[in-house]
Design a protein around this motif. Structure first.
Motif, PDB file in Angstrom:
ATOM      1  N   ALA A  98     -13.893   3.159   1.671  1.00 53.58           N
ATOM      2  CA  ALA A  98     -12.898   2.080   1.564  1.00 53.58           C
ATOM      3  C   ALA A  98     -11.746   2.227   2.554  1.00 53.58           C
ATOM      4  O   ALA A  98     -10.588   2.055   2.212  1.00 53.58           O
ATOM      5  N   HIS A 102      -9.502  -4.396   1.986  1.00 55.68           N
ATOM      6  CA  HIS A 102     -10.367  -5.122   1.063  1.00 55.68           C
ATOM      7  C   HIS A 102      -9.647  -5.329  -0.263  1.00 55.68           C
ATOM      8  O   HIS A 102      -8.598  -4.744  -0.513  1.00 55.68           O
ATOM      9  N   ASP A 104     -10.880  -5.255  -4.391  1.00 53.23           N
ATOM     10  CA  ASP A 104     -12.051  -4.735  -5.094  1.00 53.23           C
ATOM     11  C   ASP A 104     -12.876  -5.840  -5.743  1.00 53.23           C
ATOM     12  O   ASP A 104     -12.321  -6.792  -6.303  1.00 53.23           O
ATOM     13  N   HIS A 252      -6.090  -3.491  -0.135  1.00 54.31           N
ATOM     14  CA  HIS A 252      -5.755  -2.073   0.011  1.00 54.31           C
ATOM     15  C   HIS A 252      -6.806  -1.393   0.881  1.00 54.31           C
ATOM     16  O   HIS A 252      -7.875  -1.952   1.142  1.00 54.31           O
ATOM     17  N   ARG A 268     -11.189   6.237 -11.117  1.00 56.43           N
ATOM     18  CA  ARG A 268     -10.920   4.805 -10.995  1.00 56.43           C
ATOM     19  C   ARG A 268     -11.333   4.066 -12.263  1.00 56.43           C
ATOM     20  O   ARG A 268     -12.374   4.364 -12.845  1.00 56.43           O
TER      21      ARG A 268
HETATM   22 FE   LIG Z   1     -10.980  -0.426  -3.219  1.00 55.71          FE
END
Ligand SMILES: [Fe+2]
Length: 277
Positions: A98, A102, A104, A252, A268
């Protein structure tokens, strides 16, 4: 100690101190939810949570959802998944996921409304997470550009030909769960009613109704504007931080500027969202 909330930058994000996520009363939980809508991201400092406590704390902000990639889910608390330099992504070398801008989950019809990260291991230097305020991007956008994107939609795919970052290989089941989807380029925030630019440079394949060249040119122009430094907040992690951000109005990326042999692992949680409108 009383809970305090103060801005981390003029662009977005606030720091929360004096809060223990395992012992919040109803009023504090409500205040945190309100603050997330106002500041777009919160960093709740000095937390000491087991995976189960972390998963439970996510309910302050919404309903935790299972992430698509089974292999990264924690066995004991499956709604918590691991992001690590040792995640399987094709190849055995350590890597940072990542690393390009982007939001999520935008390749899903109902993307996660928010994401929480809780670092378990951090490199000795670097490895920040950077954010963009997409309300601010839209509000600062030149009228001529904004008029060109009003009403347009973009095709989001799991593996875009335009993606800057590698994405993990899906299993057949995971592939079936993630067909291509279409989302508006401007979305309204369901809680604040503010509008935001809704783009995901990692997942957008093209703008609907345009040929590839026209679509690429428009996306390149939009991205160049959205990536300007004036819209960004850079978060320097401390152990004990729980950071939550709103995917509906921010982007982010992770910085790959640290020694890749040093461990960096974060837990996460994704929270259930709504269809972008
Ligand atoms: Fe992400």
């Amino acid at each position: 100690m009383a809970m305090t909330i103060k801005p981390l930058s003029a662009v977005m994000a606030a720091e929360v101190t004096g809060a223990d996520l395992t012992k919040l009363d109803r009023a504090m939980a409500k205040e945190l939810s309100r603050a997330l809508v106002e500041h777009l991201a919160l960093c709740i400092r000095d937390q000491d949570l087991t995976p189960a406590q972390y998963g439970a704390a996510a309910h302050i902000f919404g309903a935790p959802k299972l992430q698509v990639l089974r292999g990264n889910r924690l066995a004991e608390v499956p709604e918590v998944s691991v992001i690590s330099t040792t995640n399987e992504i094709g190849g055995d070398e350590p890597h940072v996921r990542a690393t390009h801008w982007h939001t999520d989950d935008s390749y899903l019809a109902v993307p996660a409304k928010a994401t929480m990260l809780y670092p378990r291991e951090l490199p000795s230097a670097g490895g920040d997470t950077q954010f963009i305020n997409c309300h601010a991007v839209l509000e600062a956008m030149p009228d001529a550009l904004r008029r060109r994107i009003e009403g347009l939609r973009a095709v989001h795919v799991y593996r875009s030909r335009r993606a800057g970052a590698k994405v993990a290989v899906r299993t057949d089941v995971e592939r079936e769960e993630t067909p291509d989807v279409v989302h508006p380029l401007i979305r309204s925030h369901p809680e604040s009613s503010r509008q935001a630019l809704y783009i995901n440079p990692n997942r957008i394949e093209r703008v609907e109704g345009m040929d590839e060249a026209e679509s690429d040119a428009l996306l390149d122009e939009l991205y160049a504007f959205a990536f300007e430094a004036r819209f960004q907040y850079h978060h320097e992690w401390r152990l004990g931080d729980v950071v939550i951000w709103d995917n509906r109005c921010t982007m982010h990326r992770a910085m790959a500027d640290f020694d890749i042999q040093e461990p960096r692992a974060l837990h996460r949680v994704l929270l259930e969202g709504t269809v972008p409108v």
